[in-house]
Design an enzyme around this catalytic site. Sequence first.
Site, PDB file in Angstrom:
ATOM      1  N   CYS A  93       0.844  -1.163   0.107  1.00 46.36           N
ATOM      2  CA  CYS A  93       0.015  -0.042   0.122  1.00 46.36           C
ATOM      3  C   CYS A  93       0.873   1.349  -0.074  1.00 46.36           C
ATOM      4  O   CYS A  93       1.647   1.504  -0.923  1.00 46.36           O
ATOM      5  CB  CYS A  93      -0.685   0.003   1.100  1.00 46.36           C
ATOM      6  SG  CYS A  93      -2.408   1.022   0.969  1.00 46.36           S
ATOM      7  N   HIS A 199      -3.077  -5.807   2.832  1.00 44.19           N
ATOM      8  CA  HIS A 199      -2.835  -5.861   4.370  1.00 44.19           C
ATOM      9  C   HIS A 199      -3.295  -7.254   4.844  1.00 44.19           C
ATOM     10  O   HIS A 199      -3.807  -8.038   4.171  1.00 44.19           O
ATOM     11  CB  HIS A 199      -3.319  -4.546   5.126  1.00 44.19           C
ATOM     12  CG  HIS A 199      -3.076  -3.496   4.662  1.00 44.19           C
ATOM     13  ND1 HIS A 199      -1.857  -2.799   4.962  1.00 44.19           N
ATOM     14  CD2 HIS A 199      -3.477  -2.388   4.036  1.00 44.19           C
ATOM     15  CE1 HIS A 199      -1.686  -1.672   4.680  1.00 44.19           C
ATOM     16  NE2 HIS A 199      -2.663  -1.275   3.803  1.00 44.19           N
TER      17      HIS A 199
HETATM   18  N1  GLN Z   1      -2.082   6.504   2.411  1.00 45.53           N
HETATM   19  C1  GLN Z   1      -2.255   5.995   1.484  1.00 45.53           C
HETATM   20  C2  GLN Z   1      -3.496   6.022   0.747  1.00 45.53           C
HETATM   21  O1  GLN Z   1      -4.541   5.967   1.449  1.00 45.53           O
HETATM   22  C3  GLN Z   1      -1.896   4.408   1.783  1.00 45.53           C
HETATM   23  C4  GLN Z   1      -2.820   4.035   2.506  1.00 45.53           C
HETATM   24  C5  GLN Z   1      -2.218   2.358   3.260  1.00 45.53           C
HETATM   25  O2  GLN Z   1      -1.097   2.129   3.308  1.00 45.53           O
HETATM   26  N2  GLN Z   1      -3.270   1.577   3.874  1.00 45.53           N
HETATM   27  O3  GLN Z   1      -3.822   5.455  -0.037  1.00 45.53           O
END
Ligand code: GLN
Length: 250
Positions: A93, A199
């Site tokens: 992510c 995740h």
């Molecule tokens: N901040 C980034 C987004 O919102 C990544 C989010 C994350 O790592 N879950 O896309």
Amino acid sequence: MKLTICHLYPDLLDLYGDRGNIIALAARCRWRGIEPVIQQASLDEDLNFMGMDILFIGGGSDREQGLLVQDLMRREKELRRAIENGLVVLCICGGYQMLGKYYQMSNGERIDGLGILDVWTIAGERRLIGNVVVDLSEKILGDKPCKFKTLVGFENHSGKTHLGEKASPLGNVLFGHGNNGEDSGEGVRYLNVFGTYLHGPLLPKNPHFADLLLELAAKRRGLDNSLRELDDHLEELAHTAMVQRLLKQA
Ligand code: GLN
């Protein structure tokens, strides 16, 4: 046999149990008599990318990504050299987005990325949240015999990632949003870099993917990469239960 596994920014990029991927890789090493050497590094801490076997970067909020971007930029050259040399990288992510060209946040501000991955990310109006099932593309697993051709995990991101010509997705979503909720692609592979929005943590419920990373790392070191089969019946039960439950809803 030793394998060095490094967690970059464990204090800033670690959402939804991402740290569990390090624990899973280390356990799958130990269960095979391979000694895992675990390293961690964060802001202003030095790292030897060429000296490690697997680099892990987790996910994080826009704020955290903004906090670490300068530190990440100063590592660009050395990391790119190690990646071109075959370093195995798993990035989740926010970490995945930062290895791309840029991430344009929902407030319109842009965070520059390392540009190592031919991808770019633009925040959408609504967050892409929920469980995910990915149908892995043949290219990813190659001729590796394994019980599953799927990945399961959880996503929560506003960023919508688009892939350029030099990047290919890990697979297509059978359930969930994936890279951008439009082209059904999920994640990316470039050399031995694997980026994904999954995740969970990802690896405990996807032991075949964990072993793919370990095999590639051992192979790069010219070590015997034929890993001894482990008794994964619990991991497989968890994987299958998720796939069945979600595809029933699809
Ligand atoms: N901040 C980034 C987004 O919102 C990544 C989010 C994350 O790592 N879950 O896309």
